[in-house]
Design an enzyme around this catalytic site. Structure first.
Site, PDB file in Angstrom:
ATOM      1  NE  ARG A 102       2.268  -3.871  11.317  1.00  0.00           N
ATOM      2  CZ  ARG A 102       3.183  -4.442  10.325  1.00  0.00           C
ATOM      3  NH1 ARG A 102       4.857  -4.964  10.788  1.00  0.00           N
ATOM      4  NH2 ARG A 102       3.033  -3.199   9.301  1.00  0.00           N
TER       5      ARG A 102
ATOM      6  NE  ARG B 138      -4.188  -0.746  10.173  1.00  0.00           N
ATOM      7  CZ  ARG B 138      -3.469  -0.564   9.385  1.00  0.00           C
ATOM      8  NH1 ARG B 138      -3.175   0.955   8.957  1.00  0.00           N
ATOM      9  NH2 ARG B 138      -1.756  -0.894   9.125  1.00  0.00           N
TER      10      ARG B 138
ATOM     11  NE  ARG C 216       7.484  -2.635   5.855  1.00  0.00           N
ATOM     12  CZ  ARG C 216       5.988  -2.095   5.829  1.00  0.00           C
ATOM     13  NH1 ARG C 216       5.711  -2.303   5.210  1.00  0.00           N
ATOM     14  NH2 ARG C 216       5.564  -1.808   6.937  1.00  0.00           N
TER      15      ARG C 216
ATOM     16  NE  ARG D 170       6.586   0.135  10.540  1.00  0.00           N
ATOM     17  CZ  ARG D 170       5.822  -0.141   9.843  1.00  0.00           C
ATOM     18  NH1 ARG D 170       5.302   0.190   8.478  1.00  0.00           N
ATOM     19  NH2 ARG D 170       4.534  -0.637  10.285  1.00  0.00           N
TER      20      ARG D 170
ATOM     21  CE  LYS E   1      -2.241  -0.384   3.941  1.00  0.00           C
ATOM     22  NZ  LYS E   1      -1.601  -2.027   4.132  1.00  0.00           N
TER      23      LYS E   1
HETATM   24  P1  AMP Z   1       0.750   1.078   9.176  1.00  0.00           P
HETATM   25  O1  AMP Z   1       2.425   1.727   8.992  1.00  0.00           O
HETATM   26  O2  AMP Z   1      -0.320   1.431   8.026  1.00  0.00           O
HETATM   27  O3  AMP Z   1       1.342  -0.723   8.845  1.00  0.00           O
HETATM   28  O4  AMP Z   1       0.475   1.164  10.337  1.00  0.00           O
HETATM   29  C1  AMP Z   1       1.435   0.753  11.649  1.00  0.00           C
HETATM   30  C2  AMP Z   1       1.249   0.982  13.018  1.00  0.00           C
HETATM   31  O5  AMP Z   1      -0.231   1.835  13.326  1.00  0.00           O
HETATM   32  C3  AMP Z   1      -0.522  -0.516  12.764  1.00  0.00           C
HETATM   33  O6  AMP Z   1       0.318  -1.663  13.076  1.00  0.00           O
HETATM   34  C4  AMP Z   1      -1.269   0.243  13.998  1.00  0.00           C
HETATM   35  O7  AMP Z   1      -1.097  -0.716  15.016  1.00  0.00           O
HETATM   36  C5  AMP Z   1      -1.576   1.529  13.767  1.00  0.00           C
HETATM   37  N1  AMP Z   1      -2.166   2.068  12.811  1.00  0.00           N
HETATM   38  C6  AMP Z   1      -1.888   2.759  11.651  1.00  0.00           C
HETATM   39  N2  AMP Z   1      -2.900   2.778  11.054  1.00  0.00           N
HETATM   40  C7  AMP Z   1      -3.844   2.572  11.986  1.00  0.00           C
HETATM   41  C8  AMP Z   1      -5.781   2.622  11.656  1.00  0.00           C
HETATM   42  N3  AMP Z   1      -6.216   3.588  11.275  1.00  0.00           N
HETATM   43  N4  AMP Z   1      -6.239   2.166  13.068  1.00  0.00           N
HETATM   44  C9  AMP Z   1      -5.617   2.208  14.487  1.00  0.00           C
HETATM   45  N5  AMP Z   1      -4.773   1.444  14.150  1.00  0.00           N
HETATM   46  C10 AMP Z   1      -4.029   2.157  13.224  1.00  0.00           C
END
Ligand code: AMP
Length: 210
Positions: free
Chosen positions: A168, A90, A124, A157, A15
């Site tokens: 996740r 999400r 990554r 990360r 994404k």
């Molecule tokens: P990402 O970079 O999109 O993989 O997001 C990293 C982390 O941020 C996720 O594992 C969640 O803990 C938090 N996070 C990001 N976007 C959301 C969302 N829309 N709702 C809830 N938690 C989020």
């Protein structure tokens, strides 16, 4: 060209990579809740302090925090701007809140199998400054450990370590996967197989968007 796009798909499905390319080539503004939250954590803001524990374990940050954050961002967009939501919504509650503020034209679902996702996430590397992402095998930086775009030192990360990745994926299946049906029922869904080279996938993404 579709104006408001939601990128769906599990963590590691591409994404961020595809959203960034759409931004560069077609001028979309990309709003990534993950990037915003990581920045808030780095800066030690009240939001960052609240979000950190959830993020470290791979859990979702509570809906009310995310919805408030995005409401502000959406309100500050210039009228007519094309926007891509990456990592938001999400949950169904977040999708309902988004729908109250803006009409979604397309929900683009990137489909990738679990073993490929684990490989992508654990290998990554991310730039803490400009959020560019690399993969140690498929998309390595020109100079090992250094961001091609801004020269900062890359890092892994915490939530890309294997134990957290498994959680996740579970959280994705339980909370986010229902959004595939949610947008399908609204007639907004398109699914793309997110495997192949970044450019091959991008060609399919562009077709869906234009
Ligand atoms: P990402 O970079 O999109 O993989 O997001 C990293 C982390 O941020 C996720 O594992 C969640 O803990 C938090 N996070 C990001 N976007 C959301 C969302 N829309 N709702 C809830 N938690 C989020």
């Amino acid at each position: 060209m579709k104006r408001t796009i939601v990128l769906l798909g599990p963590p590691g499905s591409g994404k961020g990579t595809q959203g960034e390319k759409l931004g560069q080539e077609l001028g979309y503004v990309r709003l990534s809740t993950g990037d915003m939250l990581r920045e808030a954590v780095r800066n030690g803001t009240p939001l960052g302090l609240k979000a950190k524990e959830y993020m470290d374990s791979g859990a979702l940050v509570p809906n009310d925090l995310i919805i408030n954050l995005m409401k502000e961002k959406i309100a500050s967009l210039r009228a007519g701007t094309g926007v891509i939501f990456d990592g938001f919504p999400r949950t169904v509650e977040q999708a309902d809140a988004l729908g109250e503020q803006i009409d979604v034209d397309l929900a683009l679902n990137l489909d990738v199998n679990d073993s490929e996702l684990v490989n992508r996430l654990t290998k990554r590397r991310t730039c803490p400054e400009c959020n560019a992402v690399y993969h140690l095998d498929y998309n390595p930086p020109k100079k090992s450990g250094i961001c091609d775009k801004c020269g900062s030192e890359l890092y892994q990360r915490d939530d890309d370590k294997e134990e957290t990745v498994m959680n996740r994926l579970k959280v994705y299946r339980e909370n986010t996967m229902p959004l595939i049906e949610y947008y399908e029922k609204k007639g907004k869904l398109q699914t793309i197989m997110g495997v192949g080279s970044i450019d091959e996938i991008f060609e399919k993404v562009k077709k869906a968007v234009l």
